[in-house]
Structures are given as C-alpha cells and as structure tokens.
Design a protein around this motif. Sequence first.
Motif, PDB file in Angstrom:
ATOM      1  N   LEU A  57     -33.912 -28.127 -52.208  1.00  0.00           N
ATOM      2  CA  LEU A  57     -34.915 -27.563 -51.365  1.00  0.00           C
ATOM      3  C   LEU A  57     -36.183 -28.434 -51.068  1.00  0.00           C
ATOM      4  CD1 LEU A  57     -35.015 -24.048 -52.744  1.00  0.00           C
ATOM      5  CD2 LEU A  57     -33.988 -24.592 -50.694  1.00  0.00           C
ATOM      6  N   ASP A  58     -36.811 -28.350 -50.128  1.00  0.00           N
ATOM      7  CA  ASP A  58     -38.126 -28.583 -49.887  1.00  0.00           C
ATOM      8  C   ASP A  58     -38.999 -27.625 -49.970  1.00  0.00           C
ATOM      9  OD1 ASP A  58     -37.195 -31.198 -49.372  1.00  0.00           O
ATOM     10  OD2 ASP A  58     -37.461 -31.084 -47.413  1.00  0.00           O
ATOM     11  N   ILE A  59     -39.908 -27.307 -50.792  1.00  0.00           N
ATOM     12  CA  ILE A  59     -40.834 -26.234 -50.980  1.00  0.00           C
ATOM     13  C   ILE A  59     -42.163 -26.564 -50.521  1.00  0.00           C
ATOM     14  CG2 ILE A  59     -39.457 -25.170 -52.614  1.00  0.00           C
ATOM     15  CD1 ILE A  59     -41.132 -25.872 -54.771  1.00  0.00           C
ATOM     16  N   PHE A  60     -42.963 -25.688 -50.035  1.00  0.00           N
ATOM     17  CA  PHE A  60     -44.285 -25.797 -49.321  1.00  0.00           C
ATOM     18  C   PHE A  60     -45.349 -24.680 -49.883  1.00  0.00           C
ATOM     19  CE2 PHE A  60     -41.286 -27.499 -46.357  1.00  0.00           C
ATOM     20  CZ  PHE A  60     -41.608 -28.748 -46.191  1.00  0.00           C
ATOM     21  N   LEU A  61     -46.221 -25.010 -50.609  1.00  0.00           N
ATOM     22  CA  LEU A  61     -47.118 -24.225 -51.417  1.00  0.00           C
ATOM     23  C   LEU A  61     -48.217 -23.696 -50.474  1.00  0.00           C
ATOM     24  CD1 LEU A  61     -47.151 -25.407 -55.117  1.00  0.00           C
ATOM     25  CD2 LEU A  61     -45.815 -24.158 -54.026  1.00  0.00           C
ATOM     26  N   SER A  62     -48.947 -22.707 -50.784  1.00  0.00           N
ATOM     27  CA  SER A  62     -50.036 -22.002 -49.988  1.00  0.00           C
ATOM     28  C   SER A  62     -51.308 -23.025 -49.938  1.00  0.00           C
ATOM     29  CB  SER A  62     -50.472 -20.719 -50.385  1.00  0.00           C
ATOM     30  OG  SER A  62     -50.717 -20.923 -51.753  1.00  0.00           O
ATOM     31  N   GLY A  63     -51.481 -23.927 -50.911  1.00  0.00           N
ATOM     32  CA  GLY A  63     -52.524 -24.773 -51.245  1.00  0.00           C
ATOM     33  C   GLY A  63     -52.256 -25.949 -50.368  1.00  0.00           C
ATOM     34  N   GLY A  64     -51.257 -26.047 -49.529  1.00  0.00           N
ATOM     35  CA  GLY A  64     -50.958 -27.558 -48.942  1.00  0.00           C
ATOM     36  C   GLY A  64     -50.016 -28.443 -49.668  1.00  0.00           C
ATOM     37  N   ILE A  65     -49.546 -28.129 -50.750  1.00  0.00           N
ATOM     38  CA  ILE A  65     -49.031 -29.126 -51.788  1.00  0.00           C
ATOM     39  C   ILE A  65     -47.437 -28.984 -51.268  1.00  0.00           C
ATOM     40  CG2 ILE A  65     -48.231 -29.650 -53.991  1.00  0.00           C
ATOM     41  CD1 ILE A  65     -51.202 -29.107 -54.906  1.00  0.00           C
TER      42      ILE A  65
END
Length: 111
Positions: A57-65
């Motif tokens: 997977l590619d995961i995207f966090l709420s802080g932009g990371i």
Amino acid sequence: MEDRRYTTQMNWQGCKCPKKEEKCPCQKEEKCTPRMSSNCRGCICQQLRKLELATRLDIFLSGGISFLGVTFISFDPRNCCAYFLEAGAAATSPLIVDCNKIVAIRRVAVA
C-alpha cells in the motif's frame, strides 16, 4: 464509602463477560472476539479491518506525510493500530500507525 480500586479485576481480553463468579464464555481464546474501540470506526479503519495480509500500500497521513510501498501486516481493532513493514535501503523496519490518522490508502500494483 468502600474503596474498591484494588479489588476489581480488569478485563484485559476485551470481552463482555457477565460476573466473574459465572463461567465466562471468553475463557477459550477461539470464542473470544476482541471488542472494537469506539474510536476506530472510520472509513480507513473499516478498509484495514478487511484488508488481506501482505498487501502493498501507499498510505497518506493527515499531516501530509506519506509512506509509499509499505506492506500491511495486521490491524488491531482494540487500539486502532495498523501495522506495516517499510522496506528501506539497509533494512526493513516496522511502522505502526493509528488508523484514524490515515486519510487515504492506495493499493500498489505488484510488478
């Protein structure tokens, strides 16, 4: 007033058992299903709950990371933790993320 802080038995298994005097159906591990935390009911948490092991997977966090190309290991619904492996140049390292902090996931096509 009676102080019962130290005489109460904690339910670490996360099962809803009646009284401790009665036989608990959760004593056998195969019958015990951990309760979900009321905090991890979001869209991404639901998807991780159903996701197959070893999915890339590619995961995207709420802080932009973002973390690209991580491998999904497991999801713990009791504490909302999602476990991944991140392959680095020198070694593979574990990555633990709160599913509530993930805003998007993308399945990586296996080449």
